[in-house]
Write an enzyme that holds these catalytic residues in place. Sequence first.
Site, PDB file in Angstrom:
ATOM      1  N   SER A   1      42.732  32.860  52.258  1.00  0.00           N
ATOM      2  CA  SER A   1      43.895  31.986  52.433  1.00  0.00           C
ATOM      3  C   SER A   1      45.099  32.779  52.936  1.00  0.00           C
ATOM      4  O   SER A   1      46.070  32.179  53.408  1.00  0.00           O
ATOM      5  CB  SER A   1      44.244  31.337  51.098  1.00  0.00           C
ATOM      6  OG  SER A   1      44.521  32.353  50.143  1.00  0.00           O
TER       7      SER A   1
ATOM      8  N   GLY B   1      44.586  28.094  45.644  1.00  0.00           N
ATOM      9  CA  GLY B   1      44.343  27.976  44.200  1.00  0.00           C
ATOM     10  C   GLY B   1      44.601  26.621  43.559  1.00  0.00           C
ATOM     11  O   GLY B   1      43.802  26.160  42.749  1.00  0.00           O
TER      12      GLY B   1
ATOM     13  N   CYS C   1      37.590  35.782  49.412  1.00  0.00           N
ATOM     14  CA  CYS C   1      38.522  34.979  48.606  1.00  0.00           C
ATOM     15  C   CYS C   1      37.721  34.365  47.465  1.00  0.00           C
ATOM     16  O   CYS C   1      36.766  33.621  47.714  1.00  0.00           O
ATOM     17  CB  CYS C   1      39.115  33.891  49.497  1.00  0.00           C
ATOM     18  SG  CYS C   1      40.082  32.656  48.621  1.00  0.00           S
TER      19      CYS C   1
ATOM     20  N   CYS D   1      40.702  37.553  41.882  1.00  0.00           N
ATOM     21  CA  CYS D   1      41.378  36.987  43.061  1.00  0.00           C
ATOM     22  C   CYS D   1      41.658  38.162  43.980  1.00  0.00           C
ATOM     23  O   CYS D   1      42.172  39.198  43.528  1.00  0.00           O
ATOM     24  CB  CYS D   1      42.679  36.311  42.652  1.00  0.00           C
ATOM     25  SG  CYS D   1      43.765  35.897  44.045  1.00  0.00           S
ATOM     26  N   THR D   2      41.324  38.019  45.263  1.00  0.00           N
ATOM     27  CA  THR D   2      41.423  39.174  46.161  1.00  0.00           C
ATOM     28  C   THR D   2      42.860  39.584  46.461  1.00  0.00           C
ATOM     29  O   THR D   2      43.099  40.658  47.003  1.00  0.00           O
ATOM     30  CB  THR D   2      40.676  38.902  47.481  1.00  0.00           C
ATOM     31  OG1 THR D   2      41.168  37.674  48.049  1.00  0.00           O
ATOM     32  CG2 THR D   2      39.179  38.814  47.264  1.00  0.00           C
TER      33      THR D   2
HETATM   34  N1  DGL Z   1      42.847  35.280  47.623  1.00  0.00           N
HETATM   35  C1  DGL Z   1      42.418  34.107  46.974  1.00  0.00           C
HETATM   36  C2  DGL Z   1      41.388  34.385  45.876  1.00  0.00           C
HETATM   37  O1  DGL Z   1      40.733  35.380  45.903  1.00  0.00           O
HETATM   38  C3  DGL Z   1      43.310  33.015  46.546  1.00  0.00           C
HETATM   39  C4  DGL Z   1      44.717  32.880  46.683  1.00  0.00           C
HETATM   40  C5  DGL Z   1      45.168  31.444  46.862  1.00  0.00           C
HETATM   41  O2  DGL Z   1      45.203  31.026  48.007  1.00  0.00           O
HETATM   42  O3  DGL Z   1      45.479  30.768  45.856  1.00  0.00           O
HETATM   43  O4  DGL Z   1      41.203  33.593  44.999  1.00  0.00           O
END
Ligand code: DGL
Length: 281
Positions: free
Chosen positions: A12, A44, A74, A185-186
């Site tokens: 995202s 999220g 993600c 979460c990445t």
């Molecule tokens: N980087 C995303 C993950 O690993 C999420 C962040 C988001 O867009 O809420 O969950």
Amino acid sequence: MPDPRPIGMLDSGIGGLSVLREVRRLLPGESILYVADEGHLPYGPRPREEIRAFVCDTIRFLLEQRCKLIVIACNTANAAALHYAREHFPDVPIVGMEPAIKPAAEQTQTGVIGVIMTSATYQSELFASVVDRFAQGIRVEALACPELVMLAEQGAPDTPEAQAIIAQYMEPLKAAGIDQLVLGCTHFPFLTPQLQAQLGPAVTIIDPAPAVARQVSRVLEQRHLSNAPDGSASVRYVTSGDPDHLRRLLNQLLGEQHADVGAARWAGHRLVTVEDKFPLG
Ligand code: DGL
């Protein structure tokens, strides 16, 4: 035969860059096309169906750009869409990820582990099944931390305001006696120094990105998709948000000063590039 086509990666926003940096470290001979869907950030709080649509539309874009393998970098996108995407795109290998409960459960001495993630991941069947499979007899303190996504997306500032937000999230985990913190979460690996400062040195922070990179390497080999490391690899970034923002963050988070960043926009369900520099390589 070496395969010079790029690996396609998606998130995202800037979170997947924590995976990208490990893939580049391990596989410097591979080209990468990274899509940050910042026009839809954050994923999220969104319903599963909506995230699924974004993920599948982005994968379609990456396939149009001749990507040979997809990495869903993600956790939220994986929780909502990994199985669905594999059914929809059976001809391309898709590497996914799930919260690293397994190593945390194996390493814990206190029997209590923390997991931080987005709301969508927290509520997902994928998360429930990972806990079920790997954390029998372990206490799992799970927490949705949406504000941490936005902090990372602002370049992980180490300001008093940021420290206060992180401290508020870490307080209950510390009180519960965790000795392992899983970054589910990445976006969160970019906050590791701040998280470690709050938790103290006795807590191990687990970033799954190196394991994902190893999996990418294995799949490339198994499917005979690896490139020859001949120095021709390139990395290109595309955002559905503001390219200047992504450029700044690439500099701040990865130390990339001259990143190749392109703009894309959504036209209904299609992600289309704003320039004509595609495809890669
Ligand atoms: N980087 C995303 C993950 O690993 C999420 C962040 C988001 O867009 O809420 O969950």
